[in-house]
Design an enzyme around this catalytic site. Structure first.
Site, mmCIF file in Angstrom:
data_model
loop_
_atom_site.group_PDB
_atom_site.id
_atom_site.type_symbol
_atom_site.label_atom_id
_atom_site.label_comp_id
_atom_site.label_asym_id
_atom_site.label_seq_id
_atom_site.Cartn_x
_atom_site.Cartn_y
_atom_site.Cartn_z
ATOM 1 N N ARG A 32 0.820 -1.232 0.000
ATOM 2 C CA ARG A 32 0.000 0.000 0.000
ATOM 3 C C ARG A 32 0.849 1.276 0.000
ATOM 4 O O ARG A 32 0.425 2.319 0.507
ATOM 5 C CB ARG A 32 -0.971 0.045 1.192
ATOM 6 C CG ARG A 32 -2.154 -0.881 1.040
ATOM 7 C CD ARG A 32 -3.274 -0.514 2.016
ATOM 8 N NE ARG A 32 -4.279 -1.566 2.045
ATOM 9 C CZ ARG A 32 -5.297 -1.642 1.187
ATOM 10 N NH1 ARG A 32 -5.454 -0.735 0.259
ATOM 11 N NH2 ARG A 32 -6.150 -2.638 1.274
ATOM 12 N N ARG B 26 -3.256 6.314 0.416
ATOM 13 C CA ARG B 26 -3.711 7.455 1.204
ATOM 14 C C ARG B 26 -2.668 8.107 2.096
ATOM 15 O O ARG B 26 -2.892 9.202 2.611
ATOM 16 C CB ARG B 26 -4.917 7.037 2.051
ATOM 17 C CG ARG B 26 -6.197 6.965 1.231
ATOM 18 C CD ARG B 26 -7.397 6.728 2.126
ATOM 19 N NE ARG B 26 -7.417 5.346 2.603
ATOM 20 C CZ ARG B 26 -8.199 4.917 3.585
ATOM 21 N NH1 ARG B 26 -8.989 5.768 4.207
ATOM 22 N NH2 ARG B 26 -8.173 3.645 3.954
ATOM 23 N N ARG C 6 -6.878 11.632 -6.245
ATOM 24 C CA ARG C 6 -8.070 10.792 -6.121
ATOM 25 C C ARG C 6 -9.336 11.598 -5.842
ATOM 26 O O ARG C 6 -10.450 11.048 -5.939
ATOM 27 C CB ARG C 6 -7.872 9.785 -4.969
ATOM 28 C CG ARG C 6 -7.310 8.429 -5.352
ATOM 29 C CD ARG C 6 -8.296 7.570 -6.136
ATOM 30 N NE ARG C 6 -9.623 7.489 -5.555
ATOM 31 C CZ ARG C 6 -9.962 6.750 -4.515
ATOM 32 N NH1 ARG C 6 -9.078 5.982 -3.942
ATOM 33 N NH2 ARG C 6 -11.191 6.760 -4.057
ATOM 34 N N ASP D 127 -7.257 -2.826 -7.022
ATOM 35 C CA ASP D 127 -7.996 -3.358 -5.887
ATOM 36 C C ASP D 127 -8.305 -4.818 -6.191
ATOM 37 O O ASP D 127 -8.602 -5.161 -7.347
ATOM 38 C CB ASP D 127 -9.291 -2.562 -5.677
ATOM 39 C CG ASP D 127 -9.958 -2.932 -4.365
ATOM 40 O OD1 ASP D 127 -9.751 -2.201 -3.379
ATOM 41 O OD2 ASP D 127 -10.648 -3.972 -4.313
ATOM 42 N N TYR E 255 -15.257 -12.348 0.730
ATOM 43 C CA TYR E 255 -16.078 -11.163 0.475
ATOM 44 C C TYR E 255 -17.382 -11.547 -0.223
ATOM 45 O O TYR E 255 -18.451 -11.018 0.095
ATOM 46 C CB TYR E 255 -15.323 -10.152 -0.394
ATOM 47 C CG TYR E 255 -14.341 -9.298 0.370
ATOM 48 C CD1 TYR E 255 -14.781 -8.415 1.354
ATOM 49 C CD2 TYR E 255 -12.982 -9.349 0.100
ATOM 50 C CE1 TYR E 255 -13.877 -7.623 2.044
ATOM 51 C CE2 TYR E 255 -12.077 -8.562 0.784
ATOM 52 C CZ TYR E 255 -12.530 -7.697 1.756
ATOM 53 O OH TYR E 255 -11.645 -6.916 2.436
#
Lengths: 365, 365
Positions: B37, B41, B50, B86, B170
Site C-alpha cells: 500500500r 492514502r 483521487r 484493488d 467477500y
C-alpha cells in the site's frame, strides 16, 4: 465438618466436578465440556428474555443475568456455567461512556488517544467499583443458588473478565477495529502512557472478576479477544504484565474446598503467544487455528488445555462435526487434562440442538 | 542482441534490479525495500489526485492508476512499484455487483451464500475478463514506461491479485467481517460448492494478474488478506488448491530476460500456514506477528522472505523504528534472501517522511 445441604440428597461440591478437577490437572473419566458464549443469542429462550432490554442493562439486572447464565446448563447439560456479562461492564461502572451498539459492538463516547487522555482516565480510582459491582455479585449469588438445584448440584460457575489489552484496544479505537492499530500505535509511540492505561484496565477488570469470585464463582477466566494482533515481543513487553496484574486480583484465593481457585487464560489468535500466556494460570484456552497438541507444546508447562472445535464446523453435516470432535479429543490428550470447548464463541446463528449433541458426543467418547 | 534504449544512457533491465535478484535468491549488496500500500492514502499527492474519483473507477483509469503507482517511486526511492488496483477489480469486470464503500470496504450487492448461488455465479466464463481487462493492461503499460524514465530505469513493477479465499470470503459475507465465519461455514457445510466457488475465483483473479504480467509487470504477488482465519488443515484442503490454481495463470512465464517470472505469496495472519504457502513461489511475505527467522523455519524450503516491520511502529520515535528495522534485517538473514517491507499495508495516517527515512536506513544498513 462439612454438612450436605438438606434440600438435595445428591449434592456434591463444585470441587468434585469434572471441570474443576480437569483445571487442576486430573483427567476425569469423562471430558468436561462447555462453550464460550453458550449463554446468548443461539438460544431462543435467551432471545425471548432479552427482548426490549439493552445488553449492558441485562448484565446489571441480577434476575436476568442469573437466568441467562443458567439457560444453557438446563438445555445442554454442559459441565460449567460462565457468568453472563460483558467485558465492558467494569468500564461502564468505572464511569466510562460506553454503550453496545447493535451490529457494531462496544462504542466509547470519548476515545482515549493521547497520553493526556490516559491521565484523565486513570485519575478515576478503580476502588469506585467496589460498591458499583453489587448487581454483579447479586447475579452471581443467584446463579450459584440456581446451579445447586440442577443435577447433583456440582456444576461450577466460571467468573470472567476481559484482558487489559482488549479493554485498552476498545478505549483507544473507540469501537471494534480489524487489527487494533490505533492501540498498538499508542503502545509503541507512548509506552509509559500505555502502561498506565493497561495497569488501570487491569485493576478495573481484576476487581470485576474478583467480585464474581467473592460471590461464589468457582474458577476465573481472563479473555483477551485481541491479543492475536500482537507479535510476541510486544505482547511480552507491553501486554503480559497487565494481564498478570489483572489475574493477581484472583490469584491465590482459596476455593470453597480450601484449595487454590483455578485460573484460565484465553486469547483469540494467540498462535505466536502461547509460550507467554501461562502467567501462573491452571489452564489455557486455545483458539480454533492451532491444534491443541501444537499449542500445548508451545506452552511448555504443566497446564490444562481448553478448546478448540472450529465454530465454522457447527453448520457442517454431523459426521464431519463428530470426526472433528474426535480429532480435538485426540489432540487434547497431549496435555495433562483437557476441557472441551469451541475455539471461539458460539455464533448467534448456531442451531442449539447441535451444541447439545456435541455435549453428548464428548461425554460418550 | 539486446539494444539499450536510446533515450536513457543509464538504462538497466528490471532483471538487474535488487528486487528481482532477491526474489530469485541472490543477496544483493543492498537489501531491496518496498511497502505494501505504498501507493495510496498516506501520500498527499495521492489524496489530491483521487479527489472526486471513486476507488474502482480510479483503478480502471490508466492515466490515474499509472500515475498513482509511480508516486511512491519518485518520493521514497523504493525498489519496486506495485500496481495500484484493488483485489475486487476482476470481480467487478466479471459482472459481480461490487462497490467500495468509504469507511467500510468492499460491499457485494447479492452475497453468495448457498450452493445454488455459487452455481449462478460460476456460470460466468472467466474468459469475459480478457477484453474487460484492457484498462488494467494499459495502466500497466503506462506505468512500465514511466518506470523506465526514473533513475537507471530498472525499477520493476509487481503485478498483484487477491487470493481466491479472500475474494470468496467477500462474496459470501457480502462485506468485510471479523473472522469470515460465513465463508468458513460454507466451506465446511458445502465443500463441493466451496471448491467450485474458489476455483472460479482463482481463474478470475489469475486472469487479472496475468493481464498485468502480459502488459509488462516483472513479478506477481498473490495477497491472501484473510488466510489467517483458517486452521492449517482447512487451508490445505479447502484453500491452497485454489491459490495454486490462481498462481498457475502466471507460473512458468518467462520474464523479459528469459528467466522465470518471480512469484510471491503473502497471507495476513498466516502464522500457522507458512509450511503450506510455498506453492512453488519464489518468495513468501510474512505478516508482522511472526519473526522472519521463525516464519522461514516453518516454510522449510529454499525461499526468499519479504517483510515485516510492524506498521504500529510507524508512529514511534525514530530510535525505536531504527532498532526494529535492524532486528527485522537480522531475522531476514536466516533466509537465502530478504526483501524488506512492512508486515501489512501502510496505514493511511502514516507520515510519509517516515517511510522515506526507512528506505534510506534499509539501503544504508
Amino acid at each position: 465438618m462439612t454438612t450436605l445441604p438438606q434440600h438435595h440428597p445428591l449434592h456434591s461440591t463444585t470441587a468434585d466436578s469434572r471441570l474443576i478437577r480437569a483445571y487442576r490437572g486430573d483427567r476425569p473419566e469423562v471430558t468436561p465440556v462447555w462453550f464460550m458464549r453458550q449463554a446468548g443469542r443461539s438460544l431462543p429462550e435467551y432471545r425471548e428474555l432479552r427482548t426490549g432490554t439493552d445488553m449492558l442493562d441485562s448484565c446489571l439486572d441480577p434476575a436476568l443475568s442469573s437466568e441467562i447464565t443458567l439457560q444453557p446448563i438446563r438445555r445442554h447439560g454442559v459441565d460449567a456455567a460462565i457468568f453472563f456479562s460483558d467485558i465492558m461492564v467494569p468500564l461502564l461502572l468505572a464511569g466510562v461512556d460506553v454503550r453496545i451498539e447493535s451490529g457494531v459492538g462496544p462504542v466509547i463516547g470519548t476515545p482515549i488517544q493521547t497520553p493526556e487522555a490516559v491521565e484523565r482516565l486513570v485519575a478515576t480510582d478503580p476502588a469506585v467499583l467496589d460498591e458499583a459491582l453489587e448487581p454483579v455479585r447479586e447475579g452471581v449469588r443467584r446463579t450459584v443458588a440456581g446451579l445447586a438445584e440442577i443435577g447433583d448440584g456440582s456444576t461450577p460457575l466460571i467468573g470472567f473478565a476481559g484482558a487489559p489489552f482488549t479493554l485498552a484496544a476498545y478505549l483507544v479505537a473507540g469501537r471494534p477495529s480489524k487489527d487494533h492499530l490505533a492501540a498498538r500505535t499508542l503502545m509503541r509511540a507512548h509506552p509509559v502512557a500505555w502502561a498506565r492505561l493497561t495497569d488501570w484496565c487491569a485493576d478495573v477488570t481484576g476487581r470485576f472478576v474478583r467480585a464474581q469470585v467473592d460471590a461464589g464463582a468457582s474458577a476465573a477466566q481472563l479473555f483477551d479477544s485481541w491479543a492475536g494482533s500482537l507479535p510476541l515481543d510486544a505482547y511480552v513487553q507491553h501486554v503480559a504484565p497487565a494481564s498478570s496484574r489483572a489475574l493477581d486480583h484472583v490469584r491465590g484465593l482459596t476455593a470453597s474446598d480450601g484449595r487454590p481457585l483455578p485460573l484460565v487464560h484465553f486469547g483469540v489468535g494467540a498462535m505466536e503467544l502461547y509460550g507467554a500466556m501461562q502467567l501462573g494460570v491452571d489452564a489455557i484456552g486455545v483458539d480454533w487455528r492451532t491444534p491443541l497438541d501444537v499449542a500445548h507444546a508451545r506452552m511448555g508447562g504443566d497446564v490444562t488445555v481448553q478448546g478448540n472445535l472450529d465454530p465454522a464446523l457447527l453448520g457442517a453435516p454431523w459426521e464431519t462435526i463428530a470426526a472433528a470432535i474426535d480429532e480435538v479429543l485426540r489432540q487434547g490428550s497431549a496435555a495433562r487434562a483437557h476441557v472441551f470447548n469451541l475455539g471461539h464463541g458460539v455464533p448467534p446463528e448456531t442451531d442449539p440442538t447441535v451444541l447439545t449433541r456435541i455435549v453428548e458426543h464428548v461425554h460418550a467418547a
